[in-house]
Design an enzyme around this catalytic site. Structure first.
Site, short mmCIF file in Angstrom:
data_model
loop_
_atom_site.label_atom_id
_atom_site.label_comp_id
_atom_site.label_asym_id
_atom_site.label_seq_id
_atom_site.Cartn_x
_atom_site.Cartn_y
_atom_site.Cartn_z
N TYR A 1 -25.73 53.39 84.86
CA TYR A 1 -25.70 51.93 84.93
C TYR A 1 -25.13 51.51 86.28
O TYR A 1 -24.25 52.20 86.84
CB TYR A 1 -24.81 51.34 83.83
CG TYR A 1 -25.45 51.28 82.47
CD1 TYR A 1 -26.09 50.12 82.03
CD2 TYR A 1 -25.42 52.37 81.62
CE1 TYR A 1 -26.67 50.06 80.77
CE2 TYR A 1 -26.00 52.32 80.35
CZ TYR A 1 -26.62 51.16 79.94
OH TYR A 1 -27.20 51.11 78.70
N ASP B 1 -27.65 44.20 76.47
CA ASP B 1 -27.23 42.90 75.93
C ASP B 1 -28.06 41.77 76.54
O ASP B 1 -28.77 41.95 77.53
CB ASP B 1 -25.75 42.66 76.26
CG ASP B 1 -24.84 43.69 75.64
OD1 ASP B 1 -25.16 44.18 74.55
OD2 ASP B 1 -23.79 44.00 76.25
#
Length: 247
Positions: A112, A54
């Site tokens: 992540y 994002d």
């Protein structure tokens, strides 16, 4: 046809995410890299990323590939990217991949990392790279809550994905906490992550750490399959795509 493989690191602060956008491709990581490669190869290059990040999200290990009929030495490609990419995008690795390698379809696991700054006063040197939470966090409660998230679940409560056809079932292999002073890193490994999933998981765990939610509420949130039941979406600037794994 030659299949080139790239591993990238980037600071996502100034970009509208990884994926190229039709209106302003120059404001995306993919758009920047494709523009430089297209000039070098003298043809339109389209790179395939292992996944989207994002706006504001960073990466230490975004993996990409692209195809071209032209054979250009890797050191020449590397030098060209070094000279013409902005300094907030770096090439970690460049190689020739097998013709069948696909950076997205061949992924077996993703990692992540989410960074938190839990000092009363924010560290001015990490403001762009860690989510500042000034109130004390109960890490033990967060760890207890995270155990309920491990394994294969429907994570519909933990995504902003609106699609009614795409599966929201994913498997999380591990969630680990590393604490160094006021700095906290939460590392997530799984077979894949949905839109905003890591940020919503983190926001929910932060609410547990602030004792706004109990660790025992997590199973009910999973079962509800409602986004409103989970916690807030943590800010994008604390999130990093750390590594992508392949067979």
């Amino acid at each position: 046809m030659i299949n080139y493989k790239l591993v990238l690191a980037y600071d996502g602060s100034k970009y509208n995410g990884f994926q190229r956008q039709s209106k302003h491709p120059e404001k995306t990581i993919q758009g920047k890299i494709e523009a430089v490669l297209s000039r070098l190869f003298e043809e339109e290059i389209q790179i395939i990323g292992s996944g989207r990040t994002d706006a504001g999200v960073h990466s230490h290990g975004q993996t990409c590939n692209f195809f071209s009929e032209r054979s250009i030495p890797l050191d020449k490609i590397s030098d060209y990217l070094f000279n013409y990419l902005p300094k907030d995008i770096a090439v970690v690795n460049l190689a020739i991949a097998s013709p069948r390698f696909h950076s997205r379809y061949n992924v077996v696991k993703k990692c992540y990392v989410y960074a938190l700054d839990n000092n009363k006063f924010a560290d001015p040197f990490t403001l762009k790279y860690a989510y500042h939470v000034p109130e004390p966090l109960n890490i033990t409660a967060m760890e207890e809550a995270s155990k309920h998230l491990l394994g294969k679940h429907d994570f519909k409560s933990f995504t902003s994905l609106k699609s009614k056809t795409k599966s929201t079932v994913r498997t999380i292999y591990s969630i680990n906490f590393a604490v160094s002073g006021s700095k906290i890193q939460i590392t997530y490994e799984g077979d894949g992550f949905l839109q905003h999933m890591v940020r919503i998981l983190t926001g929910t765990l932060v609410e547990v750490g602030l004792e706004l939610k109990s660790p025992n509420e997590i199973p009910g949130i999973l079962e509800a399959l409602e986004r409103a039941k989970a916690g807030a979406t943590a800010p994008s600037h604390g999130l990093y795509m750390e590594k992508v794994f392949y067979d």
